[in-house]
Scaffold this motif. Sequence first.
Motif, PDB file in Angstrom:
ATOM      1  N   TRP A  19      37.435  60.044  18.551  1.00  0.00           N
ATOM      2  CA  TRP A  19      38.805  60.558  18.603  1.00  0.00           C
ATOM      3  C   TRP A  19      39.232  61.098  17.241  1.00  0.00           C
ATOM      4  N   TRP A  20      38.899  60.395  16.179  1.00  0.00           N
ATOM      5  CA  TRP A  20      39.264  60.864  14.835  1.00  0.00           C
ATOM      6  C   TRP A  20      38.582  62.184  14.499  1.00  0.00           C
ATOM      7  N   ARG A  21      37.314  62.291  14.868  1.00  0.00           N
ATOM      8  CA  ARG A  21      36.618  63.545  14.605  1.00  0.00           C
ATOM      9  C   ARG A  21      37.259  64.696  15.357  1.00  0.00           C
ATOM     10  N   GLY A  22      37.622  64.439  16.630  1.00  0.00           N
ATOM     11  CA  GLY A  22      38.233  65.492  17.431  1.00  0.00           C
ATOM     12  C   GLY A  22      39.593  65.911  16.907  1.00  0.00           C
ATOM     13  N   ILE A  23      40.418  64.938  16.497  1.00  0.00           N
ATOM     14  CA  ILE A  23      41.761  65.262  16.044  1.00  0.00           C
ATOM     15  C   ILE A  23      41.755  65.911  14.673  1.00  0.00           C
ATOM     16  N   SER A  24      40.645  65.826  13.962  1.00  0.00           N
ATOM     17  CA  SER A  24      40.581  66.362  12.599  1.00  0.00           C
ATOM     18  C   SER A  24      39.831  67.688  12.503  1.00  0.00           C
ATOM     19  N   GLU A  25      39.334  68.185  13.633  1.00  0.00           N
ATOM     20  CA  GLU A  25      38.612  69.455  13.591  1.00  0.00           C
ATOM     21  C   GLU A  25      39.574  70.604  13.309  1.00  0.00           C
ATOM     22  N   PRO A  26      39.113  71.650  12.604  1.00  0.00           N
ATOM     23  CA  PRO A  26      39.994  72.756  12.210  1.00  0.00           C
ATOM     24  C   PRO A  26      40.645  73.474  13.390  1.00  0.00           C
ATOM     25  N   LEU A  83      43.263  61.276   5.273  1.00  0.00           N
ATOM     26  CA  LEU A  83      42.369  60.303   4.639  1.00  0.00           C
ATOM     27  C   LEU A  83      43.090  59.001   4.336  1.00  0.00           C
ATOM     28  N   ALA A  84      44.342  59.094   3.895  1.00  0.00           N
ATOM     29  CA  ALA A  84      45.117  57.900   3.562  1.00  0.00           C
ATOM     30  C   ALA A  84      45.375  57.053   4.805  1.00  0.00           C
ATOM     31  N   VAL A  85      45.706  57.709   5.928  1.00  0.00           N
ATOM     32  CA  VAL A  85      45.955  56.977   7.173  1.00  0.00           C
ATOM     33  C   VAL A  85      44.689  56.277   7.650  1.00  0.00           C
ATOM     34  N   LEU A  86      43.587  57.008   7.675  1.00  0.00           N
ATOM     35  CA  LEU A  86      42.331  56.430   8.136  1.00  0.00           C
ATOM     36  C   LEU A  86      41.868  55.317   7.201  1.00  0.00           C
ATOM     37  N   ALA A  87      41.998  55.515   5.895  1.00  0.00           N
ATOM     38  CA  ALA A  87      41.601  54.483   4.944  1.00  0.00           C
ATOM     39  C   ALA A  87      42.433  53.216   5.133  1.00  0.00           C
ATOM     40  N   SER A  88      43.711  53.368   5.402  1.00  0.00           N
ATOM     41  CA  SER A  88      44.571  52.209   5.642  1.00  0.00           C
ATOM     42  C   SER A  88      44.113  51.435   6.864  1.00  0.00           C
ATOM     43  N   MET A  89      43.768  52.161   7.929  1.00  0.00           N
ATOM     44  CA  MET A  89      43.271  51.498   9.135  1.00  0.00           C
ATOM     45  C   MET A  89      41.975  50.748   8.867  1.00  0.00           C
ATOM     46  N   VAL A  90      41.089  51.366   8.101  1.00  0.00           N
ATOM     47  CA  VAL A  90      39.810  50.731   7.783  1.00  0.00           C
ATOM     48  C   VAL A  90      40.031  49.457   6.976  1.00  0.00           C
ATOM     49  N   VAL A  91      40.909  49.509   5.976  1.00  0.00           N
ATOM     50  CA  VAL A  91      41.188  48.341   5.144  1.00  0.00           C
ATOM     51  C   VAL A  91      41.780  47.205   5.976  1.00  0.00           C
ATOM     52  N   VAL A  92      42.731  47.540   6.843  1.00  0.00           N
ATOM     53  CA  VAL A  92      43.356  46.522   7.695  1.00  0.00           C
ATOM     54  C   VAL A  92      42.330  45.879   8.625  1.00  0.00           C
ATOM     55  N   PHE A 133      35.138  56.152   8.486  1.00  0.00           N
ATOM     56  CA  PHE A 133      35.800  56.904   7.418  1.00  0.00           C
ATOM     57  C   PHE A 133      34.833  57.904   6.785  1.00  0.00           C
ATOM     58  N   VAL A 134      33.640  57.427   6.448  1.00  0.00           N
ATOM     59  CA  VAL A 134      32.660  58.294   5.789  1.00  0.00           C
ATOM     60  C   VAL A 134      32.229  59.427   6.709  1.00  0.00           C
ATOM     61  N   ASP A 135      31.939  59.100   7.969  1.00  0.00           N
ATOM     62  CA  ASP A 135      31.461  60.109   8.908  1.00  0.00           C
ATOM     63  C   ASP A 135      32.536  61.145   9.199  1.00  0.00           C
ATOM     64  N   THR A 136      33.776  60.685   9.393  1.00  0.00           N
ATOM     65  CA  THR A 136      34.863  61.622   9.674  1.00  0.00           C
ATOM     66  C   THR A 136      35.093  62.553   8.500  1.00  0.00           C
ATOM     67  N   TYR A 137      34.999  62.017   7.310  1.00  0.00           N
ATOM     68  CA  TYR A 137      35.190  62.845   6.115  1.00  0.00           C
ATOM     69  C   TYR A 137      34.103  63.900   6.010  1.00  0.00           C
ATOM     70  N   THR A 138      32.873  63.479   6.162  1.00  0.00           N
ATOM     71  CA  THR A 138      31.767  64.422   5.970  1.00  0.00           C
ATOM     72  C   THR A 138      31.679  65.450   7.090  1.00  0.00           C
ATOM     73  N   GLN A 139      32.038  65.054   8.322  1.00  0.00           N
ATOM     74  CA  GLN A 139      31.908  65.953   9.458  1.00  0.00           C
ATOM     75  C   GLN A 139      33.060  66.939   9.597  1.00  0.00           C
ATOM     76  N   SER A 140      34.256  66.499   9.290  1.00  0.00           N
ATOM     77  CA  SER A 140      35.426  67.321   9.578  1.00  0.00           C
ATOM     78  C   SER A 140      36.297  67.624   8.374  1.00  0.00           C
ATOM     79  N   PHE A 141      36.531  66.638   7.540  1.00  0.00           N
ATOM     80  CA  PHE A 141      37.512  66.803   6.466  1.00  0.00           C
ATOM     81  C   PHE A 141      37.028  67.737   5.366  1.00  0.00           C
ATOM     82  N   ILE A 142      35.725  67.825   5.164  1.00  0.00           N
ATOM     83  CA  ILE A 142      35.231  68.750   4.153  1.00  0.00           C
ATOM     84  C   ILE A 142      35.539  70.183   4.564  1.00  0.00           C
TER      85      ILE A 142
END
Length: 323
Positions: free
Chosen positions: A231-238, A254-263, A306-315
């Motif tokens: 879902w994160w990958r889909g919502i973050s695609e250009p 990134l901040a939202v996803l990182a917060s979820m990961v930390v929690v 977090f890592v996969d979403t960043y590398t696949q979509s956020f870059i």
Amino acid sequence: ATVFRVAVVEAAKGAVVKMSWDGLEMADVTSIAQMVVVLSCVYVTLKVGMSSVTAEAPEVERTRRAWYLTSVSSLLLSGCGLFVTCRMVYFGISHELAREETDWDRRVARFFCAYCVTDLFVGRIDYAELIDWQRGWVHHIFYLACLILLLARRHTTFFSAGLVEELPTVYLAYARINATSPTTWPFATSYFVLRILYHTVATFEALEHSTLAFVLGLVVLRQHLWWFAGWWRGISEPHNRTNFAVKWTLRSKLAVLASMVVVQVATMLHVSYNGYRRRDWVFSYAAGAALTCSYVYFAFQTILIFVDTYTQSFITLAIAEKQ
């Protein structure tokens, strides 16, 4: 020595009783079959009734029909789940997991078995192209097998404890039936809180009461994390044009996803350490190893989202923002 041998024999007898499958009765099979018939009739009624009210394109109508049974199931199970959640708030989650199963628990488990069978049967006839292998056949057959096992072992209380996790499905089904996209934050928040955070707590608490429930809970948690990552990958695609994708910057996402990961990682650490420390385990080393290995694995899987979403979509998004 004689006393020791008697103790061993009695323990073995107890283990055999606990591992028996006599909990699965013909009444369970009969009840499931009756519920399949009822749900099939409900589907036909909704199909005929909704088609007379709305006139949509065949593809839209077929997608809508694919969510009729899911909407009925999720509504009923969520209502039951809220009742169980109120009991957990009043008595405590450990008390709820430790109680003996009731006829009500078994009826709920039978109903979900019937839903899985009916959705596959009706879907194979009426919307076969919308039942994919992962979310359809594998998901339904897996839950059907798990529930039969829980019915046989008289452990359906653990399934009842997870009913509240159907609430995000209610919202998703409503959006699909109305041919709209689910709003990002209500769905994402409810999914994360219930299907990841709450499910983690309930699964790690279950180890004290049932190894079977603990193992099945971990398998389901892995599935929930896999869906959440997708879902994160889909919502973050250009090309995604939802408000979240358009209005939120890369740094905010990134901040939202990182917060979820930390929690999530902190929650797993708390329930693992605190759960082990405040109990007297019969097999303390085995319980400690199970909790530790589970924590390490799922913490890694959560961080990997977090890592996969960043590398696949956020870059890609970062490059687009700089142009």
